[in-house]
Scaffold this motif. Structure first.
Motif, PDB file in Angstrom:
ATOM      1  N   UNK A  21       0.831  -1.209   0.000  1.00 17.82           N
ATOM      2  CA  UNK A  21       0.000   0.000   0.000  1.00 17.82           C
ATOM      3  C   UNK A  21       0.861   1.254   0.000  1.00 17.82           C
ATOM      4  N   UNK A  22       1.954   1.250   0.778  1.00 19.73           N
ATOM      5  CA  UNK A  22       2.835   2.414   0.834  1.00 19.73           C
ATOM      6  C   UNK A  22       3.525   2.655  -0.502  1.00 19.73           C
ATOM      7  N   UNK A  23       4.081   1.599  -1.095  1.00 14.68           N
ATOM      8  CA  UNK A  23       4.769   1.759  -2.376  1.00 14.68           C
ATOM      9  C   UNK A  23       3.784   2.168  -3.466  1.00 14.68           C
ATOM     10  N   UNK A  24       2.563   1.613  -3.434  1.00 16.80           N
ATOM     11  CA  UNK A  24       1.551   1.972  -4.432  1.00 16.80           C
ATOM     12  C   UNK A  24       1.170   3.443  -4.323  1.00 16.80           C
ATOM     13  N   UNK A  25       1.046   3.962  -3.102  1.00 16.33           N
ATOM     14  CA  UNK A  25       0.704   5.378  -2.930  1.00 16.33           C
ATOM     15  C   UNK A  25       1.805   6.279  -3.478  1.00 16.33           C
ATOM     16  N   UNK A  26       3.057   5.915  -3.264  1.00 15.39           N
ATOM     17  CA  UNK A  26       4.158   6.701  -3.818  1.00 15.39           C
ATOM     18  C   UNK A  26       4.215   6.583  -5.338  1.00 15.39           C
ATOM     19  N   UNK A  27       3.921   5.387  -5.866  1.00 16.45           N
ATOM     20  CA  UNK A  27       3.949   5.179  -7.316  1.00 16.45           C
ATOM     21  C   UNK A  27       2.847   5.984  -8.015  1.00 16.45           C
ATOM     22  N   UNK A  28       1.661   5.988  -7.442  1.00 17.25           N
ATOM     23  CA  UNK A  28       0.543   6.716  -8.052  1.00 17.25           C
ATOM     24  C   UNK A  28       0.650   8.222  -7.861  1.00 17.25           C
ATOM     25  N   UNK A  29       1.444   8.654  -6.907  1.00 19.35           N
ATOM     26  CA  UNK A  29       1.573  10.078  -6.655  1.00 19.35           C
ATOM     27  C   UNK A  29       0.540  10.624  -5.702  1.00 19.35           C
TER      28      UNK A  29
END
Length: 701
Positions: A21-29
């Motif tokens: 979830x953390x990496x996805x939030x950073x990836x999506x911006x």
């Protein structure tokens, strides 16, 4: 899960889900900063997006609090690809090992995170950072100063982006110790918050060592050499091999002032940081530590050669009412009412600085004292533990959540094994202490929710937990009392008795008093809180004994002797000074301290003031039918409030009844605030509030 060295006991599903979830939030911006909590290892993984890179920081909140390694920059696309491969492989393994979890909400959450990782990246335009630097000199010599550097404007941007609590504060800087002859005697570089957090923890350890009379204390400040060694008896302090002019209390004051200065500086720079849980915890620890620096007065032996002094008056909880003459009458008016509070027959009221707190085994609520509006509510199937200031723990069959007070969201949550907790909660130096299943002592870290230790006494159905100095004291109905280290839960001493303990030990200077009893046999046990060494045991033939009340160099307890109520006074040597009949009806009884006297109340609403010499100054009769339990009287604004079917306000000197307010025979709890407003809780779940409408006085007597 072995995400980092030492993090091998983390829940696998929750850990992988949080990381994806953390990496996805950073990836999506959608976020520029994310945080993954590894509560079992006390580690926090902080991820910060910076252009095409992601900066990774690993902060340890164990001892000492620090960054495990310098920040690491990784390519954002490579980290995203690694997280996606990890998530896909984990989903496949989860479907084979636990198909029911794969088909449930955890599996769906993993799928949503993987879908976000496969979507295109959208990074908005980053605002231009406003660099911030601050240098705070030591307020006194000796003292601690610090510098704070925020070139990337992390503090302001983290608040605007609603970044996680710890990630918002990890700014680099330096903390140093200044002495009169050496401006920089010691220094530590790194995140100022972590350095200060560890220094205040060590200050709390030093305060406990002073409190119990330890001869020496040594530590490496914030884990940075050289070692600071204090000879607490000779008053000598060494920094490495060098003797420095720094006393233990001066060091404590400087350490706690450092924590307060940092919290104030960050809050002034960005006002929203004032509610950050890490700063709130730091501020409360420093405030509590400074309040404990005043010298305590221990019980003196009767007949000692000490100079005779007039008895010191009990510290008032509030200022007396301002009247031109002798107070003659009070009038109370109905203010507000709340109904249908659950489990009211086992509930209690507590007065916090922010409002009124209602606590019961499965429910806790906070109310505004003026309007009665409900500010927050915590309900849980496996118990709610509430502290006096409103901090609550709520337990379900699978989750334990921590709520700092007002607000809808929990500050942390973790797995739980269906143990009932509460209803009482103790807060001490950043730790939470409560009972599980009425017998298991639990210690939980306030900021992270990690269970630090637990102690399960054998052959026990009911336990009573208290905190005194640096010991957690666990008394049991099997006749054992355990002295546990607050930080590690290790058994420092164990005491056994022939009678079961009836309540939590009561602090008395550096000692504690414990009440034992069964039937008409009871006893008082006085012991050292540090070593557990028994000083004396006083045996009685009292039934329904009250909670003992230490007062100066004497100890009071009330109960029934051959069916009649009596008050017993015991001195610091364990000898009975006197015993007086009360004539207040049947027990149980409750005690409260008055200047030069003790107040005794019964479940019938009767009360008596007995002087320290054993003389009955005044007595008021019953106020209706007998309550189900004896409630302690309350002294507020120079008025005594006596619980009963009719709650009465009584002049503490003359015994005149100033007012009566009907509460009902089902009264379960009574509280009063600094304005002498009254709050009643009855067995049907009705919470009633009454305000002081007017008061009348007689002038010219």
């Amino acid at each position: 899960m072995n995400l980092l060295p030492g993090a091998v006991e983390e829940p696998l599903v929750e850990g992988v889900s949080a990381l994806l979830e953390a990496v996805a939030a950073l990836h999506r911006g959608t976020r520029r900063v994310a945080q993954v909590s590894l509560t079992e290892a006390h580690l926090e993984l902080v991820l910060r997006r910076s252009g095409a890179d992601i900066e990774v920081q690993v902060a340890s909140l164990s001892r000492p609090a620090r960054l495990l390694r310098p920040p690491l920059r990784v390519d954002a696309d490579e980290l995203t690809e690694a997280a996606r491969a990890c998530g896909q492989s984990f989903l496949q393994d989860l479907g084979q090992a636990r198909p029911e979890t794969r088909a449930g909400e955890p599996g769906h959450a993993l799928e949503r995170s993987l879908a976000q990782l496969e979507s295109p990246t959208f990074l908005g335009r980053e605002p231009k950072p406003q660099p911030f630097a601050l240098r705070v000199e030591p307020p006194a010599m000796p003292g601690f100063g610090f510098t704070l550097e925020d070139p990337d404007d992390v503090l302001r941007r983290a608040v605007k982006d609603k970044a996680p609590a710890l990630a918002s504060l990890l700014c680099p800087g330096e903390v140093w110790l200044a002495l009169p002859d050496k401006p920089v005697a010691w220094r530590a570089q790194g995140p100022v918050l972590l350095t200060t957090l560890e220094l205040t923890r060590q200050a709390a350890d030093l305060a406990r060592a002073l409190e119990v009379g330890e001869p020496r204390f040594a530590f490496e400040p914030a884990g940075v050499r050289p070692e600071l060694s204090l000879d607490l008896r000779a008053g000598e302090t060494r920094l490495g091999p060098v003797v420095i002019p720094l006393g233990a209390k001066a060091l404590l004051t400087a350490l706690f002032h450092l924590g307060q200065s940092l919290a104030v500086a960050l809050s002034e720079h960005e006002r929203a940081l004032a509610t950050n849980p890490y700063l709130v915890e730091l501020t409360e620890r420093c405030r509590e530590g400074l309040s404990h620096l005043r010298d305590g007065v221990g019980p003196e032996a009767e007949g000692s050669a000490a100079p005779v002094r007039a008895p010191a008056p009990a510290a008032p909880t509030s200022r007396p009412l301002k009247v031109p003459g002798r107070l003659r009458r009070l009038r109370f008016e109905s203010l507000w009412e709340q109904r249908k509070l659950a489990n009211a027959d086992a509930g209690r009221l507590m007065m916090s600085p922010k409002g009124l707190v209602y606590s019961s085994p499965d429910l806790a609520c906070g109310f505004d004292r003026k309007t009665g509006k409900q500010q927050w509510r915590r309900a849980a199937s496996h118990g709610v533990a509430a502290a006096e200031d409103g901090y609550t723990l709520a337990a379900s069959a699978v989750r334990l959540c921590g709520f700092p007070g007002k607000g809808a969201g929990a500050s942390w949550l973790r797995d739980h094994e269906a143990m009932r907790i509460g209803p009482r909660l103790l807060r001490h130096y950043g730790m939470l202490y409560t009972l599980g299943d009425d017998r298991v002592a639990l210690a939980i870290h306030e900021a992270t929710g990690r269970e630090v230790w637990r102690q399960t006494p054998p052959r026990t159905r009911r336990g009573y937990l208290g905190v005194h100095a640096h010991r957690a004291l666990l008394a049991t109905d099997s006749g054992y009392l355990y002295g546990l280290g607050l930080s590690d839960g290790q058994v420092r001493f164990r005491m056994s008795a022939s009678l079961p303990f009836l309540g939590a030990p009561v602090p008395w200077a550096k000692r504690f008093v414990a009440l034992l009893g069964q039937g008409s046999n009871s006893a008082l046990l006085l012991a050292d809180a540090h070593t557990g060494e028994s000083v004396w045991t006083y045996e009685m033939s009292l039934a329904l004994p009250s909670t003992p009340l230490p007062s100066g160099k004497r100890l009071y307890i009330a109960g029934e002797l051959e069916g009649e109520g009596v008050l017993v006074c015991v001195d610091a040597a364990g000898q009975a000074r006197w015993q007086r009949p009360l004539n207040l009806g049947p027990g149980p009884f409750a005690l409260a301290r008055l200047p030069g006297a003790v107040l005794v109340t019964s479940a019938l609403g009767a009360a008596a003031r007995v002087s320290d010499a054993g003389e009955v100054d005044w007595r008021v009769g019953a106020a209706g039918e007998q309550l189900t339990r004896a409630l302690p009287p309350i002294v507020s604004r120079g008025v005594v409030l006596v619980p009963g079917e009719r709650v009465r306000a009584v002049d503490p000197v003359r015994g005149d009844v100033l007012a009566e307010v009907r509460a009902g025979v089902g009264l379960m709890s009574l509280q009063a605030d600094s304005r002498l407003n009254l709050y009643f809780l009855d067995e049907f779940g009705t919470l009633s509030a009454y305000k002081l409408g007017s008061h009348f006085a007689v002038v010219g007597e």
